[in-house]
Scaffold this active site. Structure first.
Site, PDB file in Angstrom:
ATOM      1  N   ASP A   1      -1.432   9.806  -1.947  1.00 60.27           N
ATOM      2  CA  ASP A   1      -0.267   8.933  -1.794  1.00 60.27           C
ATOM      3  C   ASP A   1       0.840   9.743  -1.134  1.00 60.27           C
ATOM      4  O   ASP A   1       1.609  10.419  -1.817  1.00 60.27           O
ATOM      5  CB  ASP A   1       0.226   8.438  -3.165  1.00 60.27           C
ATOM      6  CG  ASP A   1      -0.721   7.453  -3.812  1.00 60.27           C
ATOM      7  OD1 ASP A   1      -0.799   6.312  -3.336  1.00 60.27           O
ATOM      8  OD2 ASP A   1      -1.378   7.826  -4.796  1.00 60.27           O
TER       9      ASP A   1
ATOM     10  N   ARG B   1       3.017  13.539  -2.465  1.00 59.79           N
ATOM     11  CA  ARG B   1       2.316  14.635  -3.153  1.00 59.79           C
ATOM     12  C   ARG B   1       2.490  15.963  -2.429  1.00 59.79           C
ATOM     13  O   ARG B   1       2.228  17.007  -3.001  1.00 59.79           O
ATOM     14  CB  ARG B   1       0.821  14.322  -3.280  1.00 59.79           C
ATOM     15  CG  ARG B   1       0.485  12.902  -3.728  1.00 59.79           C
ATOM     16  CD  ARG B   1       1.185  12.479  -4.995  1.00 59.79           C
ATOM     17  NE  ARG B   1       0.812  11.122  -5.383  1.00 59.79           N
ATOM     18  CZ  ARG B   1       1.519  10.365  -6.203  1.00 59.79           C
ATOM     19  NH1 ARG B   1       2.655  10.808  -6.719  1.00 59.79           N
ATOM     20  NH2 ARG B   1       1.112   9.148  -6.514  1.00 59.79           N
TER      21      ARG B   1
ATOM     22  N   ARG C   1      10.565   1.829  -1.683  1.00 57.55           N
ATOM     23  CA  ARG C   1       9.233   2.010  -1.098  1.00 57.55           C
ATOM     24  C   ARG C   1       8.904   0.866  -0.149  1.00 57.55           C
ATOM     25  O   ARG C   1       7.972   0.983   0.658  1.00 57.55           O
ATOM     26  CB  ARG C   1       8.177   2.081  -2.197  1.00 57.55           C
ATOM     27  CG  ARG C   1       8.354   3.247  -3.150  1.00 57.55           C
ATOM     28  CD  ARG C   1       7.471   3.093  -4.378  1.00 57.55           C
ATOM     29  NE  ARG C   1       6.057   3.153  -4.057  1.00 57.55           N
ATOM     30  CZ  ARG C   1       5.075   2.813  -4.894  1.00 57.55           C
ATOM     31  NH1 ARG C   1       5.379   2.339  -6.100  1.00 57.55           N
ATOM     32  NH2 ARG C   1       3.815   2.915  -4.516  1.00 57.55           N
TER      33      ARG C   1
ATOM     34  N   LYS D   1      -1.166  -1.815   0.714  1.00 55.85           N
ATOM     35  CA  LYS D   1      -0.987  -2.033  -0.733  1.00 55.85           C
ATOM     36  C   LYS D   1       0.353  -2.718  -0.975  1.00 55.85           C
ATOM     37  O   LYS D   1       1.239  -2.659  -0.120  1.00 55.85           O
ATOM     38  CB  LYS D   1      -1.091  -0.703  -1.493  1.00 55.85           C
ATOM     39  CG  LYS D   1       0.004   0.328  -1.147  1.00 55.85           C
ATOM     40  CD  LYS D   1      -0.254   1.634  -1.889  1.00 55.85           C
ATOM     41  CE  LYS D   1       0.896   2.597  -1.682  1.00 55.85           C
ATOM     42  NZ  LYS D   1       0.649   3.909  -2.286  1.00 55.85           N
ATOM     43  N   HIS D   2       0.476  -3.416  -2.128  1.00 49.83           N
ATOM     44  CA  HIS D   2      -0.501  -3.645  -3.188  1.00 49.83           C
ATOM     45  C   HIS D   2      -0.856  -5.126  -3.121  1.00 49.83           C
ATOM     46  O   HIS D   2      -0.082  -5.962  -3.566  1.00 49.83           O
ATOM     47  CB  HIS D   2       0.083  -3.317  -4.546  1.00 49.83           C
ATOM     48  CG  HIS D   2       0.621  -1.913  -4.647  1.00 49.83           C
ATOM     49  ND1 HIS D   2       1.880  -1.559  -4.199  1.00 49.83           N
ATOM     50  CD2 HIS D   2       0.061  -0.788  -5.148  1.00 49.83           C
ATOM     51  CE1 HIS D   2       2.079  -0.265  -4.435  1.00 49.83           C
ATOM     52  NE2 HIS D   2       0.988   0.233  -5.002  1.00 49.83           N
TER      53      HIS D   2
ATOM     54  N   HIS E   1       2.741   0.678 -14.117  1.00 54.13           N
ATOM     55  CA  HIS E   1       2.238   1.904 -14.728  1.00 54.13           C
ATOM     56  C   HIS E   1       2.384   1.847 -16.250  1.00 54.13           C
ATOM     57  O   HIS E   1       1.653   2.523 -16.980  1.00 54.13           O
ATOM     58  CB  HIS E   1       2.985   3.124 -14.191  1.00 54.13           C
ATOM     59  CG  HIS E   1       2.734   3.402 -12.743  1.00 54.13           C
ATOM     60  ND1 HIS E   1       3.441   2.790 -11.739  1.00 54.13           N
ATOM     61  CD2 HIS E   1       1.840   4.211 -12.139  1.00 54.13           C
ATOM     62  CE1 HIS E   1       2.999   3.219 -10.568  1.00 54.13           C
ATOM     63  NE2 HIS E   1       2.026   4.085 -10.784  1.00 54.13           N
TER      64      HIS E   1
ATOM     65  N   ASP F   1      -6.077  -0.585  -7.855  1.00 49.77           N
ATOM     66  CA  ASP F   1      -5.085   0.424  -8.184  1.00 49.77           C
ATOM     67  C   ASP F   1      -5.674   1.225  -9.350  1.00 49.77           C
ATOM     68  O   ASP F   1      -6.739   0.904  -9.885  1.00 49.77           O
ATOM     69  CB  ASP F   1      -3.751  -0.237  -8.539  1.00 49.77           C
ATOM     70  CG  ASP F   1      -2.553   0.686  -8.341  1.00 49.77           C
ATOM     71  OD1 ASP F   1      -2.743   1.916  -8.204  1.00 49.77           O
ATOM     72  OD2 ASP F   1      -1.414   0.180  -8.338  1.00 49.77           O
TER      73      ASP F   1
END
Length: 339
Positions: A67, A75, A143, A173-174, A186, A256
């Protein structure tokens, strides 16, 4: 290793493989892998890790995902890598000057692809095609490119073009849209109360327009107007009627992360339900051994439809075009500073 891998994308626990992971992954033979911050130390370390992972499954083209969106979801970052801006920055530039917004978005994605390709990472979970909605939870927030689906579509296409020019597979996504969620999936299961007509007018257009992407990632969200009993990831109705139907997506559909708290039930139950719903690939990210064992125990080999989609993705992959990263970065900086 078989020629037909398990339809799984798995994470690992750290920057190098443990002896248990080495034996387990060799035996499991997953379709691909995904990397997180915990797996990242240096360019040389990541290069060695990606080579090791592919050697374990005996497939030089086994996808390795990350990601690397920009902003708060990345990352890779300093001191070894550039920290890309969040999508919102490009949406704001597009609002001022559409041509410069498109160029900057494409350049940014090409630079991301350059960074990833040097490390042996060939798939980026980008672009985010969620349309931002006022008052929704900030899990999407900056985002998203914009609140206008036409802007999201245009800039999403620019991201895809930039990644593909660098030989990197994009993941839209998503699907079918996370922008209306009022809670973070999450931690909780979002329930989005809107009609299918509202979704078709506002949330689905970017996914429909970019349905030629090789991969898509589902949303762990319940849409009662379509299926009141299951989140999109686990809903055959959402997959068949909306993702494959209304959006026309015929690429590889991955879940996901199955370890997210939006989903209920054991990992075995989540895995089976994902495949039963019509997902091609199951994504499990956290690297927890007991969960990985459960997911693998319930997994299936990549089926004929998934194999066809993967063959098409590989056939459409471009070799990285030559580029001058320093020149591209200078141009991007100029667009963002003066656009």
């Amino acid at each position: 290793m078989s020629g037909n891998p398990l339809a799984l994308i798995l994470g690992i626990a750290g920057p190098t493989l443990t002896p248990w992971e080495t034996a387990f992954l060799r035996e499991a033979d997953p379709f691909g892998f995904i990397l997180f911050n915990r797996n990242v130390e240096s360019p040389a370390q990541i290069q060695a890790l990606t080579e090791t992972l592919r050697a374990l499954v005996g497939r030089p083209d086994a996808p390795i995902l990350i990601d690397q969106e920009g902003g708060r979801v990345r990352r890779l970052g300093p001191p070894f890598w550039r920290a890309p801006p969040p999508a919102e920055v490009f949406g704001q530039l597009f609002a001022r000057d559409p041509d410069k917004g498109l160029e900057a978005t494409r350049l940014n994605a090409r630079l991301i692809a350059h960074d990833l390709g040097a490390l042996g990472i060939d798939t980026d979970c980008l672009p985010v095609l969620d349309v931002r909605h006022p008052g929704a939870h900030d899990i999407v927030g900056d985002r998203a490119f914009a609140e206008d689906p036409a802007v999201v579509t245009a800039l999403g296409r620019a991201v895809i073009e930039g990644l593909q020019a660098g030989g990197v597979y994009p993941v839209i996504k998503h699907i079918p849209g996370h922008g209306r969620a009022q809670v973070d999936s999450h931690e909780h299961l979002p329930v989005v109360e809107c009609s299918l007509e509202q979704m078709e007018a506002h949330d689905l257009p970017p996914f429909r327009a970019l349905a030629d992407a090789p991969f898509a990632m589902t949303a762990h969200i319940v849409f009662p107007a379509i299926d009141p009993d299951a989140p999109a990831t686990l809903s055959a109705r959402v997959v068949e009627e909306v993702i494959r139907g209304a959006c026309g997506f015929d690429g590889l559909l991955m879940t996901d992360d199955l370890s997210m708290k939006a989903l209920k039930g054991s990992m075995v139950e989540r895995t089976r339900a994902s495949f039963d719903a019509g997902c091609d690939l199951v994504l499990h990210c956290n690297g927890v051994a007991s969960e990985m064992e459960a997911v693998v125990s319930a997994a299936r080999p990549l089926d004929a439809a998934g194999t066809r989609r993967w063959d098409r993705a590989r056939a459409g992959r471009l070799a990285p075009a030559p580029c001058d990263p320093a020149a591209l970065l200078d141009r991007l900086g100029d667009l963002l500073a003066h656009g």
